[in-house]
Design an enzyme around this catalytic site. Structure first.
Site, PDB file in Angstrom:
ATOM      1  N   LYS A 148      42.654 -38.043 -48.254  1.00  0.00           N
ATOM      2  CA  LYS A 148      43.546 -36.883 -48.004  1.00  0.00           C
ATOM      3  C   LYS A 148      43.041 -35.494 -48.575  1.00  0.00           C
ATOM      4  CE  LYS A 148      47.924 -38.350 -48.274  1.00  0.00           C
ATOM      5  NZ  LYS A 148      48.936 -38.973 -49.126  1.00  0.00           N
ATOM      6  N   LEU A 174      75.549 -33.294 -35.711  1.00  0.00           N
ATOM      7  CA  LEU A 174      76.417 -34.164 -35.070  1.00  0.00           C
ATOM      8  C   LEU A 174      75.867 -34.544 -33.522  1.00  0.00           C
ATOM      9  CD1 LEU A 174      80.103 -32.436 -35.544  1.00  0.00           C
ATOM     10  CD2 LEU A 174      79.145 -34.733 -36.490  1.00  0.00           C
ATOM     11  N   CYS A 184      63.048 -40.239 -45.635  1.00  0.00           N
ATOM     12  CA  CYS A 184      63.925 -39.627 -46.724  1.00  0.00           C
ATOM     13  C   CYS A 184      65.352 -40.465 -46.338  1.00  0.00           C
ATOM     14  CB  CYS A 184      63.992 -38.491 -46.523  1.00  0.00           C
ATOM     15  SG  CYS A 184      62.590 -37.424 -47.395  1.00  0.00           S
ATOM     16  N   LYS A 200      65.939 -44.539 -46.849  1.00  0.00           N
ATOM     17  CA  LYS A 200      65.632 -45.090 -48.031  1.00  0.00           C
ATOM     18  C   LYS A 200      66.073 -44.292 -49.023  1.00  0.00           C
ATOM     19  CE  LYS A 200      62.084 -42.066 -49.869  1.00  0.00           C
ATOM     20  NZ  LYS A 200      62.319 -41.550 -51.273  1.00  0.00           N
TER      21      LYS A 200
HETATM   22  C1  UDX Z   1      65.818 -34.969 -44.499  1.00  0.00           C
HETATM   23  C2  UDX Z   1      66.751 -33.817 -44.984  1.00  0.00           C
HETATM   24  O1  UDX Z   1      67.274 -32.907 -43.688  1.00  0.00           O
HETATM   25  C3  UDX Z   1      65.920 -32.654 -46.050  1.00  0.00           C
HETATM   26  O2  UDX Z   1      66.674 -31.915 -46.481  1.00  0.00           O
HETATM   27  C4  UDX Z   1      65.423 -33.815 -47.113  1.00  0.00           C
HETATM   28  O3  UDX Z   1      64.698 -32.933 -47.979  1.00  0.00           O
HETATM   29  C5  UDX Z   1      64.534 -34.906 -46.544  1.00  0.00           C
HETATM   30  O4  UDX Z   1      65.259 -35.634 -45.596  1.00  0.00           O
HETATM   31  P1  UDX Z   1      63.883 -34.942 -42.622  1.00  0.00           P
HETATM   32  O5  UDX Z   1      63.580 -36.311 -43.039  1.00  0.00           O
HETATM   33  O6  UDX Z   1      62.833 -33.971 -42.396  1.00  0.00           O
HETATM   34  O7  UDX Z   1      64.856 -34.346 -43.781  1.00  0.00           O
HETATM   35  O8  UDX Z   1      64.794 -35.404 -41.320  1.00  0.00           O
HETATM   36  P2  UDX Z   1      66.101 -34.458 -40.802  1.00  0.00           P
HETATM   37  O9  UDX Z   1      66.182 -33.500 -39.951  1.00  0.00           O
HETATM   38  O10 UDX Z   1      67.085 -34.332 -41.844  1.00  0.00           O
HETATM   39  O11 UDX Z   1      66.309 -35.651 -39.682  1.00  0.00           O
HETATM   40  C6  UDX Z   1      66.547 -37.045 -40.082  1.00  0.00           C
HETATM   41  C7  UDX Z   1      66.874 -37.837 -38.927  1.00  0.00           C
HETATM   42  O12 UDX Z   1      68.225 -37.555 -38.488  1.00  0.00           O
HETATM   43  C8  UDX Z   1      65.683 -37.891 -37.796  1.00  0.00           C
HETATM   44  O13 UDX Z   1      65.564 -39.073 -37.453  1.00  0.00           O
HETATM   45  C9  UDX Z   1      66.822 -37.277 -36.837  1.00  0.00           C
HETATM   46  O14 UDX Z   1      66.409 -37.341 -35.510  1.00  0.00           O
HETATM   47  C10 UDX Z   1      68.220 -37.702 -37.048  1.00  0.00           C
HETATM   48  N1  UDX Z   1      69.252 -36.835 -36.786  1.00  0.00           N
HETATM   49  C11 UDX Z   1      69.335 -35.567 -37.044  1.00  0.00           C
HETATM   50  C12 UDX Z   1      70.214 -37.308 -35.844  1.00  0.00           C
HETATM   51  O15 UDX Z   1      70.176 -38.315 -35.184  1.00  0.00           O
HETATM   52  N2  UDX Z   1      71.330 -36.451 -35.456  1.00  0.00           N
HETATM   53  C13 UDX Z   1      71.416 -34.973 -35.840  1.00  0.00           C
HETATM   54  O16 UDX Z   1      72.392 -34.482 -35.254  1.00  0.00           O
HETATM   55  C14 UDX Z   1      70.458 -34.714 -36.708  1.00  0.00           C
END
Ligand code: UDX
Length: 435
Positions: free
Chosen positions: A33, A252, A262, A265
Site C-alpha cells: 500500500k 430511503l 461501516c 459492522k
Molecule cells: C457510511 C456513512 O454514510 C458515512 O457517513 C460513514 O462515514 C461511513 O459509512 P459508506 O459506507 O461509504 O458511508 O456508504 P453509504 O453511502 O452510507 O451507503 C451504505 C450502504 O447503504 C450501501 O450499500 C448503499 O448501497 C446502501 N443504501 C444507501 C441503500 O441501500 N439505500 C439507500 O437509500 C442508501
C-alpha cells in the site's frame, strides 16, 4: 501531521490534508500500500484520489512510509486504522487501534495531539487517553469521528458537513481544540458547524449516525416487504413520505440493502457494546435492522431462483455489480457479492461483472466467474440481476440487452431502472417492493 493507517479513510485524509496545505506523513504497516501511495497511485478506487495524489507528488507536502518513527516531529497524529468486526462475534476488533497508539507513543512530544478517527466502541478514547498521557507526558488525545462516504470521500474530507471533536477536560481539551482548529482552519473559516464535546459523545456521534442511516434503509426495506404482499409501490411510498422535511427522501432507497465496511459492522458493534454496558435493550432494534437488511439479500436470490422456475442449476445468471455501492471497488459485506456467491452456491452458472470491483471480489471469492465487459456478461443470460446501481447499468439500453440475453428477465435489486422502458422492450421486469 501524521496519519497512521492508509486505508480508505487514512489515505484520503492524508492526501486531503496535504491538499489543504499541511505537511503530512502517511504511515501504514502494509508495504505494498505504501509503495503504491508513494508513487502517487491510489491502492483502491476512490474518485478523485488518484488525481489528488498525482498532483501532490511534486508538492513535497505528502510522503508515505512504513516507519512509525517518522511520526516524530508532527503535532497532530491521526489514527485512521480499521476496526473490523471480530471473527465470530458482533463486537469491534480494536487490535489495530491499540497497536497504532502503542507504537506511536514513544515518538510523541509534549504538546502533540493524538487524534482518533477510527470508529470505536464508546469508552475507547478514555482508555487510550490514559495510555497516551502515561507514555508521553504533555501529549493529549482527542476523538474526531469521520463521516466520509466512499465514492465522495475526497469532497467529504475537504468540505465536511460538520466537525466533531471529543476532548479531555482542562488543558488537554484546550490544547487539542487549538491544534484541531489549525488542522481544520479552512473548513472552519467556511463556517462548517463545529461541535466540541467529551470523548463519549464524540464516539457515540459516529455510531449513532451510522445506526440511524442503517435504520432508515431497513425501514424502507421493511416497507418494501409489505409492499410486496399488497401490490403497493415502495418507490412512490418513499417519494411521498420523503416530501415531509422531517423524514427526507435521502437513504430511503429500497433494494438489496446496505453493506460496506461501516454500516453493518458498526451497528453490530454498537449493539454488542450496549450489551456490555447493560443497556442492550436500548438498541435491541438494531438487531432487527440487521435482520431486515440480510433478508433483502435472500429476497433477491429467491427472486432469481423463482424466475428460473426453481431450477437454477446450470442456468446462466448475469450479476451486474459486485461493489457495495457505485463508485467504489469496496466489496466488504457487499450485498451484491453476497448475491453472486449465494447463486453460485445454488448451482447457477453465474457471470458477475462490475466496473471496478472485479479485482477486490476475486481476491475474496476466486471461485466466482467474472467478466469485465458488461455486454459480454449479459450474452446468453437466462436472468439478469442488477445489484449495484452503477450509472453504466442504469443507462443500459433494454433493446440492446434484449438482443443479447437468452431470456428477457431482469431483476432490479436496486430499483434503479426504468421499469416501463424495460417492459416496453419485452422484458419481465421485477423490482424490489414495486409492482
Ligand atoms: C457510511 C456513512 O454514510 C458515512 O457517513 C460513514 O462515514 C461511513 O459509512 P459508506 O459506507 O461509504 O458511508 O456508504 P453509504 O453511502 O452510507 O451507503 C451504505 C450502504 O447503504 C450501501 O450499500 C448503499 O448501497 C446502501 N443504501 C444507501 C441503500 O441501500 N439505500 C439507500 O437509500 C442508501
Amino acid at each position: 501531521m501524521s496519519v497512521i493507517g492508509c486505508g480508505y479513510l487514512g489515505a484520503v485524509h492524508a492526501a486531503s490534508m496535504a491538499q489543504l496545505g499541511h505537511d503530512v506523513v502517511g504511515i501504514d504497516v502494509d508495504p505494498v500500500k505504501i509503495a503504491s501511495l508513494a508513487k502517487g497511485e491510489a491502492p483502491f478506487y476512490e474518485p478523485g484520489l488518484a488525481e489528488l495524489l498525482t498532483s501532490l507528488q511534486s508538492s513535497g507536502r505528502l510522503r508515505f512510509t512504513t516507519d512509525i518513527a517518522e511520526a516524530k516531529g508532527a503535532t497532530a497524529h491521526f489514527i485512521a486504522v480499521g476496526t473490523p468486526q471480530k471473527k465470530g462475534e458482533y463486537s469491534a476488533d480494536l487490535t489495530f487501534v491499540d497497536a497504532a497508539v502503542t507504537a506511536l507513543v514513544p515518538h510523541l512530544s509534549a504538546g502533540d495531539v493524538v487524534v482518533g478517527k477510527s470508529t470505536v466502541p464508546v469508552g475507547t478514547a478514555e482508555r487510550l487517553s490514559e495510555i497516551v498521557t502515561a507514555g508521553a507526558p504533555g501529549a493529549y488525545l482527542a476523538w474526531n469521528p469521520e463521516f466520509l462516504r466512499e465514492g465522495f470521500a475526497v469532497a467529504d474530507t475537504l468540505t465536511p458537513d460538520r466537525i466533531v471533536y471529543g476532548v479531555g477536560p482542562g488543558e488537554a481539551g484546550e490544547r487539542a481544540t487549538a491544534v484541531l482548529g489549525e488542522v481544520y482552519a479552512t473548513a472552519l473559516a467556511a463556517e462548517t458547524p463545529l461541535i466540541v464535546t467529551d470523548y463519549a459523545t464524540a464516539e457515540l456521534v459516529k455510531v449513532a449516525a451510522n445506526a440511524f442511516l442503517a435504520t432508515k434503509i431497513s425501514f424502507i426495506n421493511a416497507m418494501a416487504e409489505i409492499a410486496e404482499v399488497t401490490g403497493a409501490d415502495v418507490t412512490q411510498l418513499a417519494d411521498a413520505i420523503g416530501h415531509d422535511a422531517r423524514i427526507g427522501r435521502r437513504f430511503l432507497n429500497a433494494g438489496v440493502g446496505f453493506g460496506g465496511g461501516c454500516l453493518p459492522k458498526d451497528l453490530r458493534a454498537f449493539a454488542a457494546r450496549a450489551e456490555e454496558l447493560g443497556k442492550g435493550e436500548s438498541v435491541a432494534f438494531l438487531k432487527e435492522v440487521d435482520a431486515i437488511n440480510l433478508r433483502r439479500r435472500q429476497r433477491v436470490v429467491d427472486l432469481v431462483v423463482e424466475a428460473l422456475d426453481a431450477e437454477p442449476f446450470g442456468k446462466r445468471v448475469a450479476v451486474l455489480g459486485l461493489a457495495f455501492k457505485p463508485d467504489s471497488d469496496d466489496v466488504r459485506d457487499s450485498p451484491a457479492l453476497d448475491v453472486a456467491v449465494q447463486l453460485t452456491g445454488r448451482g447457477a452458472d453465474v457471470i458477475a461483472t462490475d466496473p471496478q470491483a472485479i479485482g477486490t471480489a476475486g481476491r475474496l471469492h476466486p471461485q466466482l466467474r467474472f467478466e469485465a465487459d458488461t455486454l459480454t456478461a449479459l450474452t446468453g443470460a437466462d436472468v439478469v440481476v442488477v445489484v449495484t446501481e452503477w450509472r453504466e447499468y442504469r443507462e443500459l439500453d433494454p433493446v440492446v440487452v434484449g438482443e443479447l440475453v437468452a431470456s428477457k428477465v431482469i431483476i432490479d435489486g436496486r430499483n434503479c431502472l426504468d421499469a416501463e422502458a424495460w417492459r416496453a422492450a419485452g422484458f419481465t421486469y421485477i423490482g424490489m417492493g414495486r409492482p
